[in-house]
Design a protein around this motif. Structure first.
Motif, PDB file in Angstrom:
ATOM      1  N   GLN A 122      34.549  28.737   6.013  1.00 30.97           N
ATOM      2  CA  GLN A 122      33.179  28.283   6.228  1.00 30.97           C
ATOM      3  C   GLN A 122      32.239  29.475   6.065  1.00 30.97           C
ATOM      4  N   ASN A 159      23.585  27.804  -0.882  1.00 33.37           N
ATOM      5  CA  ASN A 159      24.710  27.592   0.018  1.00 33.37           C
ATOM      6  C   ASN A 159      25.821  26.757  -0.620  1.00 33.37           C
ATOM      7  N   ILE A 160      25.454  25.648  -1.278  1.00 31.24           N
ATOM      8  CA  ILE A 160      26.469  24.759  -1.864  1.00 31.24           C
ATOM      9  C   ILE A 160      27.205  25.422  -3.021  1.00 31.24           C
ATOM     10  N   PRO A 161      26.500  26.012  -4.025  1.00 34.64           N
ATOM     11  CA  PRO A 161      27.243  26.697  -5.097  1.00 34.64           C
ATOM     12  C   PRO A 161      28.103  27.846  -4.595  1.00 34.64           C
ATOM     13  N   LYS A 188      29.484  28.132  -1.640  1.00 35.82           N
ATOM     14  CA  LYS A 188      30.641  27.571  -0.936  1.00 35.82           C
ATOM     15  C   LYS A 188      31.684  27.070  -1.915  1.00 35.82           C
ATOM     16  N   ARG A 189      31.241  26.457  -3.011  1.00 36.78           N
ATOM     17  CA  ARG A 189      32.194  25.986  -4.014  1.00 36.78           C
ATOM     18  C   ARG A 189      32.924  27.145  -4.684  1.00 36.78           C
ATOM     19  N   GLN A 190      32.185  28.192  -5.028  1.00 30.38           N
ATOM     20  CA  GLN A 190      32.817  29.342  -5.662  1.00 30.38           C
ATOM     21  C   GLN A 190      33.832  29.992  -4.739  1.00 30.38           C
ATOM     22  N   GLY A 248      35.476  28.480  -2.400  1.00 34.60           N
ATOM     23  CA  GLY A 248      36.604  27.558  -2.317  1.00 34.60           C
ATOM     24  C   GLY A 248      37.554  27.693  -3.488  1.00 34.60           C
ATOM     25  N   PHE A 249      36.992  27.856  -4.699  1.00 34.58           N
ATOM     26  CA  PHE A 249      37.841  28.039  -5.881  1.00 34.58           C
ATOM     27  C   PHE A 249      38.652  29.336  -5.783  1.00 34.58           C
TER      28      PHE A 249
END
Length: 390
Positions: free
Chosen positions: A147, A341-343, A345-347, A349-350
């Motif tokens: 997170q 925040n969203i991009p 967090k996705r990066q 996660g990858f």
């Protein structure tokens, strides 16, 4: 914050400007201008009408020189431009304060990022950089959850992170973290809402309390004599501190702490003042003790000094810090290439998913190699047996 200070200066500038307009302009429209910083449009509208009126007068008196209408229009335009500038700054500061959302800073190029102290500091001057506070949960160096938080303080990130992990059912028997997460609010949350988990989280002063300097410091209440039967303390100078009342304190996050206040006995048996019971200003000394916080501290000291749980906590650096080292050293991931925040967090996660898959692949390869060795040994043993039989 700087934004709040600038907004206050802008407000004072607006009030001074409106007062100047009322003083220099004797007309009725100027006298009725509101002294309201939040409604500057009510001031701009009459100024715009005044400029339009003077434009018409200038056109009607083109051949007049010097033209009083031009001078008045120049002055009115100056007031209008200054008021519009103040209004724009007000809107800018208002939007900035909405972006803060409990933080003390944000990046202009990425509003979701906060200026923090990071380990990468080429200038060695403690330079602040826009960053995100990444939290990960691991087990045997596999990432179970992560997170991103905008606030740099670790203490305030543990509870929401544990709530997310609990919802996804990835919490283990132990919750292990470093001293940056040790606080009364975090201990109380785990005790109340996660009773099946055992926290192994040292508090900030745990190591210092074992030092000789700390134990010999007479200012520390933990070094005083406490008599639980009658509930009073005696400091090294022999001053008695008796229980006086309960005190509640609420911090910025809304968490309430309950304290017991102990007041020093300032008069002896002969009704004479006790100098050691008074401060330099002549007031009676008192101390505030938080029993619940002391209970959680004692609980963590007992757990972390035991052999079994002490060994479990000792694996934290191997289990968690290796993940961050793997990201930086092997995957060369030291900064985000996206914003928001969203991009981000996705990066993240990858990257963590790729690292987990890499670890799985290595273990499968090692298992396959081990099986191959076992099959080879078994075949050689079988051939040896056949050779012996013939």
């Amino acid at each position: 914050m700087t934004i709040i200070r600038f907004d206050e200066l802008n407000r004072a500038k607006a009030e001074a400007l409106i007062e100047e307009i009322k003083t220099s302009e004797a007309a009725a429209w100027a006298k009725s201008l509101p002294m309201d910083y939040d409604q500057l449009d009510l001031t701009i509208a009459p100024l715009e009408e005044r400029v339009a009126q003077l434009d018409a007068e200038v056109k009607a008196t083109k051949k007049v020189s010097p033209n009083p209408a031009k001078q008045a229009r120049r002055k009115a335009k100056s007031y209008l431009h200054k008021t519009e500038h103040i209004r724009n700054k007000r809107d800018e500061y208002s939007a900035a304060q909405a972006v803060f959302a409990g933080r003390n800073s944000f990046s202009k190029t990425d509003h979701d990022a906060t200026f923090m102290r990071v380990k990468e500091d080429p200038m060695m001057n403690g330079q602040l950089k826009p960053a995100y506070n990444l939290k990960i949960a691991t087990s045997r160096q596999f990432v179970l959850g992560y997170q991103l938080f905008p606030n740099p303080t670790d203490t305030r990130t543990l509870i929401p992170f544990l709530e997310t992990l609990s919802t996804r059912r990835v919490l283990g028997d132990y919750i292990i973290a470093d001293a940056g997460y040790g606080s009364e609010s975090n201990y109380r949350f785990i005790a109340d809402y996660l009773p099946e988990q055992t926290p192994l989280i040292p508090y900030g002063t745990m190591l210092k309390e074992n030092s000789r300097k700390w134990r010999s410091d007479d200012r520390k209440v933990m070094n005083w004599d406490y008599h639980d039967k009658d509930d009073y303390y005696i400091d090294p100078q022999g001053v008695w501190f008796n229980f006086q009342k309960y005190v509640a304190r609420k911090d910025k996050t809304g968490f309430t702490r309950q304290f017991h206040r102990y007041l020093a006995e300032a008069i002896d048996e002969n009704q004479q003042p006790i100098p050691a019971a008074l401060t330099k200003g002549g007031r009676t000394r008192y101390i505030d003790v938080n029993p619940e916080w002391e209970f959680f501290k004692a609980q963590q000291r007992a757990k972390l000094t035991s052999k079994t749980e002490g060994k479990i906590y000792a694996r934290r650096k191997i289990d968690v810090e290796s993940v961050f080292g793997h990201l930086k050293a092997y995957l060369h991931f030291t900064r985000f290439t996206v914003r928001g925040n969203i991009p981000v967090k996705r990066q993240m996660g990858f990257m963590l998913m790729a690292m987990n898959l890499g670890k799985v692949a290595k273990r499968l390869f090692a298992l396959s190699a081990l099986n191959q060795i076992k099959r080879t040994k078994a075949r050689n043993l079988r051939d040896f047996r056949v050779l012996v039989l013939f």
